[in-house]
Design a protein around this motif. Structure first.
Motif, PDB file in Angstrom:
ATOM      1  N   GLY A 188      13.625  -3.481 -10.427  1.00  9.33           N
ATOM      2  CA  GLY A 188      12.466  -2.604 -10.309  1.00  9.33           C
ATOM      3  C   GLY A 188      12.533  -1.736  -9.080  1.00  9.33           C
ATOM      4  O   GLY A 188      13.544  -1.678  -8.362  1.00  9.33           O
ATOM      5  N   ARG A 189      11.421  -1.048  -8.774  1.00  8.66           N
ATOM      6  CA  ARG A 189      11.407  -0.179  -7.599  1.00  8.66           C
ATOM      7  C   ARG A 189      10.033  -0.141  -6.956  1.00  8.66           C
ATOM      8  O   ARG A 189       9.022  -0.442  -7.585  1.00  8.66           O
ATOM      9  N   ARG A 190      10.046   0.209  -5.683  1.00 11.51           N
ATOM     10  CA  ARG A 190       8.826   0.360  -4.887  1.00 11.51           C
ATOM     11  C   ARG A 190       8.672   1.838  -4.554  1.00 11.51           C
ATOM     12  O   ARG A 190       9.605   2.485  -4.088  1.00 11.51           O
ATOM     13  N   LYS A 191       7.458   2.350  -4.805  1.00 11.44           N
ATOM     14  CA  LYS A 191       7.173   3.760  -4.549  1.00 11.44           C
ATOM     15  C   LYS A 191       6.047   3.858  -3.533  1.00 11.44           C
ATOM     16  O   LYS A 191       5.021   3.196  -3.669  1.00 11.44           O
ATOM     17  N   ILE A 192       6.206   4.680  -2.494  1.00  6.87           N
ATOM     18  CA  ILE A 192       5.213   4.782  -1.423  1.00  6.87           C
ATOM     19  C   ILE A 192       4.822   6.240  -1.223  1.00  6.87           C
ATOM     20  O   ILE A 192       5.670   7.145  -1.292  1.00  6.87           O
ATOM     21  N   GLY A 193       3.520   6.477  -0.992  1.00 10.01           N
ATOM     22  CA  GLY A 193       3.032   7.825  -0.750  1.00 10.01           C
ATOM     23  C   GLY A 193       3.533   8.402   0.566  1.00 10.01           C
ATOM     24  O   GLY A 193       3.841   7.664   1.511  1.00 10.01           O
ATOM     25  N   LYS A 194       3.587   9.713   0.671  1.00 11.76           N
ATOM     26  CA  LYS A 194       4.154  10.382   1.845  1.00 11.76           C
ATOM     27  C   LYS A 194       3.337  10.158   3.105  1.00 11.76           C
ATOM     28  O   LYS A 194       3.881  10.112   4.209  1.00 11.76           O
ATOM     29  N   THR A 195       2.019  10.006   2.974  1.00 14.75           N
ATOM     30  CA  THR A 195       1.166   9.907   4.172  1.00 14.75           C
ATOM     31  C   THR A 195       0.767   8.466   4.490  1.00 14.75           C
ATOM     32  O   THR A 195      -0.065   8.232   5.359  1.00 14.75           O
ATOM     33  N   VAL A 196       1.354   7.504   3.805  1.00 11.35           N
ATOM     34  CA  VAL A 196       0.952   6.100   3.976  1.00 11.35           C
ATOM     35  C   VAL A 196       1.443   5.555   5.316  1.00 11.35           C
ATOM     36  O   VAL A 196       2.606   5.715   5.687  1.00 11.35           O
ATOM     37  N   ALA A 197       0.526   4.915   6.034  1.00 13.38           N
ATOM     38  CA  ALA A 197       0.861   4.200   7.276  1.00 13.38           C
ATOM     39  C   ALA A 197       0.400   2.752   7.100  1.00 13.38           C
ATOM     40  O   ALA A 197      -0.796   2.485   7.038  1.00 13.38           O
ATOM     41  N   ILE A 198       1.353   1.829   7.016  1.00 18.66           N
ATOM     42  CA  ILE A 198       1.052   0.430   6.706  1.00 18.66           C
ATOM     43  C   ILE A 198       0.983  -0.402   7.973  1.00 18.66           C
ATOM     44  O   ILE A 198       1.807  -0.254   8.883  1.00 18.66           O
ATOM     45  N   ALA A 199       0.003  -1.301   8.013  1.00 20.25           N
ATOM     46  CA  ALA A 199      -0.057  -2.328   9.051  1.00 20.25           C
ATOM     47  C   ALA A 199      -0.123  -3.685   8.348  1.00 20.25           C
ATOM     48  O   ALA A 199      -0.945  -3.882   7.457  1.00 20.25           O
ATOM     49  N   HIS A 200       0.766  -4.599   8.746  1.00 24.05           N
ATOM     50  CA  HIS A 200       0.899  -5.883   8.061  1.00 24.05           C
ATOM     51  C   HIS A 200       0.651  -7.016   9.047  1.00 24.05           C
ATOM     52  O   HIS A 200       1.410  -7.213   9.999  1.00 24.05           O
ATOM     53  N   LEU A 201      -0.435  -7.748   8.837  1.00 25.27           N
ATOM     54  CA  LEU A 201      -0.735  -8.934   9.651  1.00 25.27           C
ATOM     55  C   LEU A 201      -0.098 -10.140   8.960  1.00 25.27           C
ATOM     56  O   LEU A 201      -0.550 -10.561   7.895  1.00 25.27           O
ATOM     57  N   THR A 202       0.963 -10.687   9.553  1.00 23.05           N
ATOM     58  CA  THR A 202       1.629 -11.842   8.972  1.00 23.05           C
ATOM     59  C   THR A 202       0.994 -13.126   9.496  1.00 23.05           C
ATOM     60  O   THR A 202       0.066 -13.097  10.310  1.00 23.05           O
ATOM     61  N   GLN A 203       1.507 -14.264   9.049  1.00 24.74           N
ATOM     62  CA  GLN A 203       1.005 -15.546   9.526  1.00 24.74           C
ATOM     63  C   GLN A 203       1.683 -15.970  10.826  1.00 24.74           C
ATOM     64  O   GLN A 203       1.357 -17.016  11.385  1.00 24.74           O
ATOM     65  N   GLU A 204       2.629 -15.179  11.323  1.00 23.92           N
ATOM     66  CA  GLU A 204       3.326 -15.499  12.564  1.00 23.92           C
ATOM     67  C   GLU A 204       2.662 -14.779  13.735  1.00 23.92           C
ATOM     68  O   GLU A 204       2.177 -13.661  13.592  1.00 23.92           O
ATOM     69  N   VAL A 205       2.657 -15.431  14.916  1.00 26.76           N
ATOM     70  CA  VAL A 205       2.122 -14.783  16.121  1.00 26.76           C
ATOM     71  C   VAL A 205       3.215 -14.654  17.190  1.00 26.76           C
ATOM     72  O   VAL A 205       2.939 -14.408  18.345  1.00 26.76           O
ATOM     73  N   ARG A 206       4.490 -14.807  16.765  1.00 27.91           N
ATOM     74  CA  ARG A 206       5.588 -14.759  17.733  1.00 27.91           C
ATOM     75  C   ARG A 206       5.769 -13.367  18.325  1.00 27.91           C
ATOM     76  O   ARG A 206       6.391 -13.228  19.385  1.00 27.91           O
TER      77      ARG A 206
END
Length: 624
Positions: free
Chosen positions: A354-372
């Motif tokens: 499959g494939r992943r498609k992302i918009g041109k103006t998207v700014a992602i922030a990802h809060l993971t379960q790690e705090v390292r």
């Protein structure tokens, strides 16, 4: 109702801090008490004092029956299990198999807590504790306590490491399976749904004092507002987060506001002019301007772990499109691939198909379960670690400083000068989230954001998310948070698919119950077929072996097997009836007369089930 334990004018000082200051309280038989308060406020210390694990500086602690009276069991935050124990030794001790296998309460604990660890077969019960993960070991410790069933059960954050299904099971077990004359439970929790479902009384630990409120979380919030009104300070607190929380509770399920027994008219008056917690239309419009039409799409995506022949597909040809301003909550069984789905969205893992498609103006922030990621800031002050990202940001339609955002997320002025290395787990989580929000993303992806956060901080976080414009995806076991910040829920059931939940978390729990019932029926069917006579039975083959190890005749053995098969079918039907009754009880939670009738029917089912289980065990002894 008898008093199981009482504290009279108990005080305890750590350094210059009064952790407990002249505290007097008691626990009565039948009490189910939830303990809330800010992190570091003294909740765990209170339980340790009650358990006799921490000596108070002054005051008196009295237990029913004296020093050798009631049994007290405590689930602490520390791991006290011997790694050399088997699961059987850790949870069941020296209980004979016919004792625990014939006890529906113990079997309920094994199924509810250890289903994913190995309670379903003997080999699983004989596996060692040592290799288990921290979350699995904590569930083992909780199961050990529930099996031992002390008169006073003290639980320090029992919902940690439990998924939505596990939290629902624990609340039901403590509220319906455990209560009996002479028992009581006290549980520290930051899970507000659990608090509402479990507690008959709420204690708030604050500044060394303990205040009691009747009921669970909804009652606690309403009662605090009523106290403020009576004190005449409402006019000075119009902007307080309590009003927004009240507005949410009022607009939620009717059961929330029908539980409290005190007068709530005055509290309702406080929120008469409070706006909706979130204007979805306005936020969606704002998000569309920032994001455009395209956000994130997964098209026919497959993600696998492991190598053949042990390869496992976590995502199996999944197609999912995120729209601008969409707010999604995700639930699922442990190991189903929730975190994997988030990492597929962010592009952090390779796709097997499959494939992943992302918009041109998207700014992602990802809060993971790690705090390292905070390790490099150990010697920095909190405000320095925050301003390292940005000194000003926009929240809603207002520009605020990094310091103001930090204050809203639980770092008041003095705490902003603390070293990052000195922060608690909950404070590190808050700092991680604060830095993330300052990057001004338009797609926010949160993986278990409530870990280690107290209720006050959770309320602040929800307030920030209410005013945040963008696309939001949240994985959480906190049912209250999901209902509060998400407009739609999705589920991962372990089959590699992503399923929409029009009925929300309740629909997910129904799907899981049906799945478990189906698995149980398959296991029972397999057990019946493997215990059936082989070939012609009787005189030769395995029939001769059975006859040689028992005193029963071949005819008696065949009859016993028929009894076992019949009883297993009856038990399966009883399980379905019991599940329907539990569902009816949840729907009739505010109708005492209906609840009493349903409870009587439930007790009849339990009695019939116990008689059938005894009949099955007797037949099994004949079969050998």
């Amino acid at each position: 109702m008898a008093n199981l334990i009482s504290l009279e004018r108990v005080s305890l000082v750590f350094g210059t801090s009064h952790v407990l200051d002249d505290v007097s309280l008691g626990v009565l038989t039948g009490d189910r008490i939830g303990v809330v308060g800010v992190n570091g406020g003294g909740k765990s210390t209170l339980l340790r004092v009650m358990a006799g694990l921490q000596e108070a500086d002054s005051g008196r602690i009295t237990k029913q029956g004296g020093a050798d009276g009631i049994r007290i069991g405590m689930l602490s935050q520390e791991d006290a299990l011997d790694p050399e124990w088997t699961i059987r030794e850790a949870v069941l001790g020296d209980l004979p198999e016919h004792v625990w296998a014939g006890d529906p309460r113990i079997r309920d604990v094994l199924t509810g807590l250890l289903g994913g660890i190995g309670a379903e077969n003997v080999g699983g019960l004989d596996s060692r504790v040592g290799p288990k993960s921290g979350g699995e070991r904590r569930r083992l410790a909780l199961a050990r306590l529930l099996v031992s069933d002390p008169e006073l059960l003290l639980l320090d954050e029992p919902t940690n490491h439990l998924d939505v299904e596990g939290v629902a099971w624990l609340a039901d077990h403590l509220a319906t399976k455990r209560p009996r004359p002479g028992n009581a439970t006290v549980a520290i929790t930051h899970d507000r749904w659990f608090l509402d479902a479990y507690a008959t009384l709420t204690w708030e630990v604050e500044s060394g004092k303990v205040s009691a409120f009747e009921g669970g979380y909804a009652a606690y919030v309403l009662a605090k507002a009523e106290r403020d009104r009576m004190a005449g300070v409402i006019a000075d607190r119009r902007s307080n987060l309590m009003r927004k929380e009240l507005a949410w509770l009022r607009r939620g399920a009717p059961a929330r506001t029908s539980k409290p027994k005190f007068r709530i008219d005055a509290a309702n008056a406080l929120i008469a002019d409070e706006p909706d917690p979130r204007n979805s239309v306005e936020l969606a419009s704002f998000a569309s301007r920032r994001l455009g039409k395209d956000v994130l799409d997964l098209e026919d995506v497959t993600v696998s772990v492991g190598e053949p022949p042990h390869e496992r597909r976590l995502l199996d040809h999944v197609t999912w499109r995120l729209a601008p301003g969409e707010r999604i909550g995700i639930v699922g069984v442990n190991g189903a691939g929730k975190s994997t789905l988030l990492r597929a969205l962010t592009g952090e893992i390779p796709l097997a198909g499959g494939r992943r498609k992302i918009g041109k103006t998207v700014a992602i922030a990802h809060l993971t379960q790690e705090v390292r990621e905070l390790e490099r800031f150990e010697q920095w002050r909190v405000i320095e670690a925050i301003e390292d990202v940005k000194q000003w940001t926009t929240l809603g339609d207002k520009e605020i400083s990094a310091s103001q955002l930090a204050t809203r997320l639980g770092f008041p002025g003095g705490r902003q000068q603390s070293r990052v290395g000195d922060l608690s787990g909950g404070e590190r989580r808050r700092l991680q989230l604060t830095r993330l929000l300052l990057t001004e993303p338009n797609v926010l992806i949160l993986d278990e954001p409530t870990n280690d956060l107290d209720i006050e901080t959770l309320t602040s976080l929800e307030d920030v998310l209410d005013g945040w414009a963008g696309t939001l995806v949240v994985v959480s076991h906190d049912r209250y948070l999901l209902e509060r910040v998400a407009d739609k829920q999705l589920a991962l059931l372990g089959d590699g698919k992503v399923r929409e939940l029009p009925g929300g978390v309740e629909e997910y729990l129904r799907l899981r119950a049906a799945d478990i019932a189906s698995q149980t029926a398959r296991i029972a069917s397999a057990s019946a077929s493997t215990s059936a006579p082989t070939s012609s039975g009787g005189a030769g083959g395995s029939g001769g072996a059975v006859a040689s190890t028992t005193t029963a005749s071949p005819a008696e053995v065949r009859e016993a097997r028929k009894v076992m098969a019949r009883v297993e079918k009856q038990l399966s039907r009883l399980q379905d009836r019991e599940e329907r009754l539990h569902g009816d009880m949840a729907e009739k939670a505010t109708d005492p007369a209906a609840l009493a009738d349903l409870n009587a029917k439930l007790q009849a089912v339990v009695t019939e089930r116990e008689e059938l289980e005894l009949e099955w065990l007797e037949a099994a002894e004949v079969v050998g």
